[in-house]
Design an enzyme around this catalytic site. Structure first.
Site, PDB file in Angstrom:
ATOM      1  N   GLU A 102       0.817  -1.216   0.000  1.00 35.46           N
ATOM      2  CA  GLU A 102       0.000   0.000   0.000  1.00 35.46           C
ATOM      3  C   GLU A 102       0.850   1.265   0.000  1.00 35.46           C
ATOM      4  O   GLU A 102       0.325   2.373   0.029  1.00 35.46           O
ATOM      5  CB  GLU A 102      -0.950  -0.011   1.202  1.00 35.46           C
ATOM      6  CG  GLU A 102      -0.295  -0.378   2.506  1.00 35.46           C
ATOM      7  CD  GLU A 102      -1.291  -0.758   3.594  1.00 35.46           C
ATOM      8  OE1 GLU A 102      -2.460  -0.353   3.506  1.00 35.46           O
ATOM      9  OE2 GLU A 102      -0.890  -1.457   4.540  1.00 35.46           O
ATOM     10  N   ASP A 117      -5.121   2.907   0.309  1.00 33.12           N
ATOM     11  CA  ASP A 117      -3.940   3.697   0.674  1.00 33.12           C
ATOM     12  C   ASP A 117      -2.970   3.841  -0.486  1.00 33.12           C
ATOM     13  O   ASP A 117      -2.346   4.885  -0.655  1.00 33.12           O
ATOM     14  CB  ASP A 117      -3.226   3.070   1.875  1.00 33.12           C
ATOM     15  CG  ASP A 117      -3.753   3.611   3.198  1.00 33.12           C
ATOM     16  OD1 ASP A 117      -4.282   4.737   3.192  1.00 33.12           O
ATOM     17  OD2 ASP A 117      -3.635   2.926   4.230  1.00 33.12           O
TER      18      ASP A 117
END
Length: 589
Positions: A444, A468
């Site tokens: 992420e 994210d």
């Protein structure tokens, strides 16, 4: 249709679709005002009585919530009633109660003032959490606090149970108690100025099969009780004073949607296999064991993301190793023989821990700050308690362990070293665990995406957290209203990065799943599969829609879609291509 409504101009307002369905009727504006709290000093000889008054209000609130819970269980079912477990936990929170009493003993002010100040601090802390589901728990605390204050002051509770006619309820926000109090025959739809798709009030609305739209800013200031409206819970639209043409069009849409929903439910009972015979692994994201019945009912093939922060954020203290073990074991046994991927703590500056505030100093940019694996590596006692608990629970089914927010191999190696220490400690105790427990990393952060070949030397699988990853890649704070529209999953840079992650992992024979919002979006799921993603994990309610599409497509066509999208230069083009793919296979008849 009311003759009066036909003379007014039709107005279309866009919000966020929260509970599917279409409703038409008159509006009831529900204004839940804050309790006005008097402030005064309590005489020293009356302080024992003041604490007793507080205890009595807590007991009365507990009785009220237990009554609501019993009614919800009777009318809606046990799963929906579990929502109020969180409310009862607030009343058992010793930190909240003790802090209120300390505030009273220190200041000598009346207990309403002290409880209000302390509860507001907790509400603020939860409101600042990045995770939408956990952020909505602030509403639980606010709901309970409101009840306690009303009981302290002898005020009658606000309730929607006294609606005399069928109405569309429009409010600034609704507490779970408010929505649960709506007579199932009287509440046509729920619309709120604020709130989110994960609020408990919305969960209750879905269970009641009542259409709901949230995030319709200031609508309570623009409408009056008795006016007419149409609520579209599929597209998140509210139509004020709808015309005859609009009502006719929505009548047709409603019948089409109902037909399509029944097809989704039927398809969901079947295996997730494409028309050319390719099996697709479809899993669910969860926060707690109470979600397992729904996960099983929707035929998820396992849990692709078990967020363990819930155990910590809903407790007045840090859970012990044994308490964590029992929670993880319950989920693993509940999903057997399917697998459960347990993510280690993703706490941080954006998810403050009330039971250990010293761990998380205030930060100006918490999303890129002291959180997740960074906190765990700095606090080995905290981290190792969790690692041992996960290892012990792995003995009772098929489990995997996953680290969040990995930015490079140093963090991964250090985490694995601590995991090895925990293995050694458990062997010394004679405690059984899965010696072959697979360990993975969340991808992420862009630096992790760029070093897949290095990270792959130290783990068994990858799971892409698209939420994210997109935020960091595009420098978009999803919580910032002014730029949230720039958050774009179809950005060419995002797609290219996803493809690089998958290809890099597969070169090393490492499987890749996706557990972000893209996985549960029928528009993007085929694109991810076409890029070679091995599994999709999503919020449980999204499973039927994605599975229906999987069963209606060929994997060879998904490969072609991915190749086409990766050659495009704009998000608009990519969106259009994904929409064409979706509509051609999921036509609403």
């Amino acid at each position: 249709m009311s003759p009066e409504s036909s003379t007014k101009e039709e107005v279309v307002v866009q919000g966020i679709a929260a509970s599917q369905g279409i409703a038409y009727g008159q509006i009831f504006v529900f204004l839940q005002s804050e309790v006005e709290i008097p402030t005064y000093q309590v005489d020293s000889d009356k302080r024992i009585d003041e604490i007793a008054r507080f205890d009595k209000a807590l007991l009365l609130t507990r009785q009220q919530i237990a009554k609501i819970q019993a009614e919800v269980e009777k009318n809606l079912g046990k799963n929906e009633a579990m929502i109020f477990d969180a409310h009862l936990l607030v009343l058992e929170d010793q930190a909240l109660i003790s802090e209120t009493i300390r505030e009273f003993e220190t200041t000598g002010r009346n207990v309403e003032t002290c409880f209000s100040a302390v509860s507001k601090k907790y509400i603020q802390a939860f409101s600042e959490i990045d995770d939408e589901y956990l952020r909505e728990r602030a509403a639980d605390i606010r709901d309970v606090a409101q009840r306690v204050l009303q009981n302290l002051m002898g005020q009658a509770e606000n309730s929607l149970s006294r609606l005399v006619e069928r109405r569309i309820v429009i409010a600034n926000d609704l507490s779970p108690s408010d929505s649960a109090g709506i007579d199932r025959g009287k509440g046509l739809a729920i619309v709120t100025d604020s709130g989110s798709k994960t609020s408990h009030a919305v969960i209750v609305a879905r269970s009641m099969q009542v259409p709901a739209v949230v995030g319709v800013r200031d609508l309570t200031k623009r409408v009056k009780t008795g006016e007419w409206a149409l609520v579209d819970g599929y597209e998140g639209i509210v139509v004020l004073n709808p015309s005859e043409q609009t009502l006719f069009r929505y009548g047709k849409i409603q019948s089409q949607k109902k037909s399509f929903q029944s097809r989704l439910i039927e398809a969901n009972r079947q295996s997730a296999i494409t028309l050319d015979g390719v099996k697709v692994a479809m899993m669910a994201n969860i926060e707690k064991v109470e979600e397992l019945p729904q996960v099983r009912e929707l035929y998820a093939q396992g849990v692709g993301l078990f967020r363990t922060e819930y155990l910590f954020l809903n407790s007045s203290r840090i859970p012990t190793e044994q308490e964590q073990f029992l929670a993880y074991k319950a989920v693993i046994e509940g999903m057997a023989p399917n697998e459960v991927i347990i993510r280690t703590l993703d706490l941080g500056g954006d998810k403050p821990l009330a039971s250990a505030p010293e761990l998380f100093p205030k930060e100006s940019n918490p999303f890129m700050g002291y959180r997740a694996i960074r906190v765990c590596l700095d606090n080995p006692d905290l981290f190792k308690d969790q690692l041992r608990a996960i290892l012990m629970a792995s003995h009772f089914g098929k489990a995997k362990l996953m680290y969040p927010m990995i930015s490079g191999f140093e963090e991964l190696v250090r985490a694995n070293e601590m995991l090895d220490e925990c293995r050694t400690e458990l062997r010394a105790r004679g405690q059984p665990f899965d010696e072959g427990l697979e360990v993975g990393a969340m991808i992420e952060i862009p630096s992790a995406a760029a070093t897949i070949d290095i990270l792959g030397l130290h783990c068994d699988f990858f799971s892409i957290g698209t939420n994210d990853l997109i935020q960091y890649m595009l420098a978009i704070d999803r919580g910032n209203d002014r730029i949230a529209h720039l958050y774009e999953p179809a950005h060419p840079a995002v797609l290219r990065t996803l493809k690089q992650i998958v290809d890099g992992a597969h070169k090393m024979d490492i499987p890749v799943g996706v557990c972000g919002e893209m996985a549960g979006d029928p528009l993007f799921a085929p694109l991810l599969l076409g890029m070679g993603v091995d599994s999709l994990s999503m919020a449980a309610p999204a499973l039927p829609g994605v599975k229906y599409l999987v069963r209606a497509m060929k994997m060879s066509d998904a490969f072609a879609l991915a190749a086409e999208a990766l050659a495009m230069t704009s998000a608009e083009e990519i969106h259009a291509a994904c929409s064409r793919f979706h509509l051609s296979r999921v036509a609403v008849e």
